[in-house]
Design an enzyme around this catalytic site. Sequence first.
Site, PDB file in Angstrom:
ATOM      1  N   ASP A   1      -4.459-155.646  -1.921  1.00 18.01           N
ATOM      2  CA  ASP A   1      -3.707-156.390  -0.889  1.00 18.01           C
ATOM      3  C   ASP A   1      -4.443-156.399   0.451  1.00 18.01           C
ATOM      4  O   ASP A   1      -3.862-156.735   1.467  1.00 18.01           O
ATOM      5  CB  ASP A   1      -2.314-155.790  -0.723  1.00 18.01           C
ATOM      6  CG  ASP A   1      -2.374-154.357  -0.225  1.00 18.01           C
ATOM      7  OD1 ASP A   1      -3.500-153.810  -0.111  1.00 18.01           O
ATOM      8  OD2 ASP A   1      -1.315-153.771   0.050  1.00 18.01           O
TER       9      ASP A   1
ATOM     10  N   ARG B   1     -14.416-157.111  26.088  1.00 23.94           N
ATOM     11  CA  ARG B   1     -14.328-158.257  27.002  1.00 23.94           C
ATOM     12  C   ARG B   1     -12.880-158.629  27.289  1.00 23.94           C
ATOM     13  O   ARG B   1     -12.604-159.576  27.984  1.00 23.94           O
ATOM     14  CB  ARG B   1     -15.108-159.448  26.422  1.00 23.94           C
ATOM     15  CG  ARG B   1     -16.613-159.227  26.474  1.00 23.94           C
ATOM     16  CD  ARG B   1     -17.369-160.338  25.794  1.00 23.94           C
ATOM     17  NE  ARG B   1     -17.152-160.331  24.350  1.00 23.94           N
ATOM     18  CZ  ARG B   1     -17.578-161.279  23.526  1.00 23.94           C
ATOM     19  NH1 ARG B   1     -18.227-162.311  24.005  1.00 23.94           N
ATOM     20  NH2 ARG B   1     -17.362-161.183  22.228  1.00 23.94           N
TER      21      ARG B   1
ATOM     22  N   LYS C   1     -21.610-169.789  37.613  1.00 24.98           N
ATOM     23  CA  LYS C   1     -20.854-170.603  36.661  1.00 24.98           C
ATOM     24  C   LYS C   1     -19.399-170.702  37.095  1.00 24.98           C
ATOM     25  O   LYS C   1     -18.857-169.765  37.654  1.00 24.98           O
ATOM     26  CB  LYS C   1     -20.849-169.923  35.285  1.00 24.98           C
ATOM     27  CG  LYS C   1     -22.058-170.199  34.461  1.00 24.98           C
ATOM     28  CD  LYS C   1     -21.917-169.707  33.020  1.00 24.98           C
ATOM     29  CE  LYS C   1     -21.251-168.383  32.806  1.00 24.98           C
ATOM     30  NZ  LYS C   1     -21.375-167.830  31.484  1.00 24.98           N
TER      31      LYS C   1
ATOM     32  N   GLY D   1     -23.717-169.287  23.368  1.00 17.77           N
ATOM     33  CA  GLY D   1     -23.416-170.396  24.283  1.00 17.77           C
ATOM     34  C   GLY D   1     -23.879-170.112  25.709  1.00 17.77           C
ATOM     35  O   GLY D   1     -24.582-170.924  26.321  1.00 17.77           O
TER      36      GLY D   1
END
Length: 316
Positions: free
Chosen positions: A39, A98, A194, A227
């Site tokens: 399971d 994070r 950014k 990214g």
Amino acid sequence: MVNGDLKIFSGMANNPLAAEIAAQLGTGLGEVSIREAPDSETLVMVKESVRGCDVYVVQPTSAPVNDNLMQLLFIVDALRRASAKRITAVIPYFGYSRQERMAHGREPISAKVVADMLQAVGVDRIILTDIHAPAMQGFFNIPLETLSAVPLIIDYLRQQDLSDSVIVAPDVGRAKLAEQYAERLGVPLALIHKARESATTSRIVGMIGDLRGRSPIIIDDIISTGGTIVETAHAVLNAGARQNLRLAAVHGLLAGSASERLDQDFIQEVILTDTVHIPADKRTPNMTTLSVAQLFSEAIHRVHNENSVSGLYLLT
Ligand code: R5P
């Protein structure tokens, strides 16, 4: 002997690193069985006596994060119930780091939940490397040894020609880290600014420092999807940098199609460490992996013998 016998155990997250650490300590890995029930529950059994021992469990909580975390918690619980004298969780990469604050209302502080779980199962001490948010130290009421693999990367870069190099921070959050690289390597620094557009997207709105004709080394603590670092690479090239980019980060999570993103002609080298296991199918020809085994074996040796670990700490 101050502490009991030294024993090293490993979950399934990074067995090669754990085995190398154990080999360097001359102990070999302790025997533990980890299986998945039909399971999907995790079944753990420690297969040797640990009574009175000073035990270290090596397990980065990288992907699959929840499975690796549960393995760690269950191994620690088993060791505690089997009368280990002292249990140290060696977590080269700390998953959920994070998520160390509420970025928005009604979000959990997931890193704090993980810290609470580790302490609840009876971890006595934790050894970490380059945690994303150093203030997370306050989540723990047990001793925390925070190591850094950054000096390893710096030593590696020192062997290369850095005459026209510039260290680039991909965002202001990494400015201090970039400063440490730049100072120790004696090269200038550039900083990308950014603006976050959503939880997963951001836009480059500014740049400090001159990149024209320079060879950029973009640094970060983590490469997850790639990214951030690849977007920074494009910005740096548009700003007139030379097409011989190097990227360096301690934790190579390489999620999703990160490896394809990093495997590009204009990326000369991607420097990572093995805090997270990088399987063969995620390695790219331009990737260099530096091992943290010696850093951890030295830290464990010192902790076991009640010697200071401070020489191995992060450059602050
Ligand atoms: C963010 O604050 C971190 O320092 C890294 O820049 C980020 O986690 C990298 O993630 P990705 O590779 O998915 O852009």
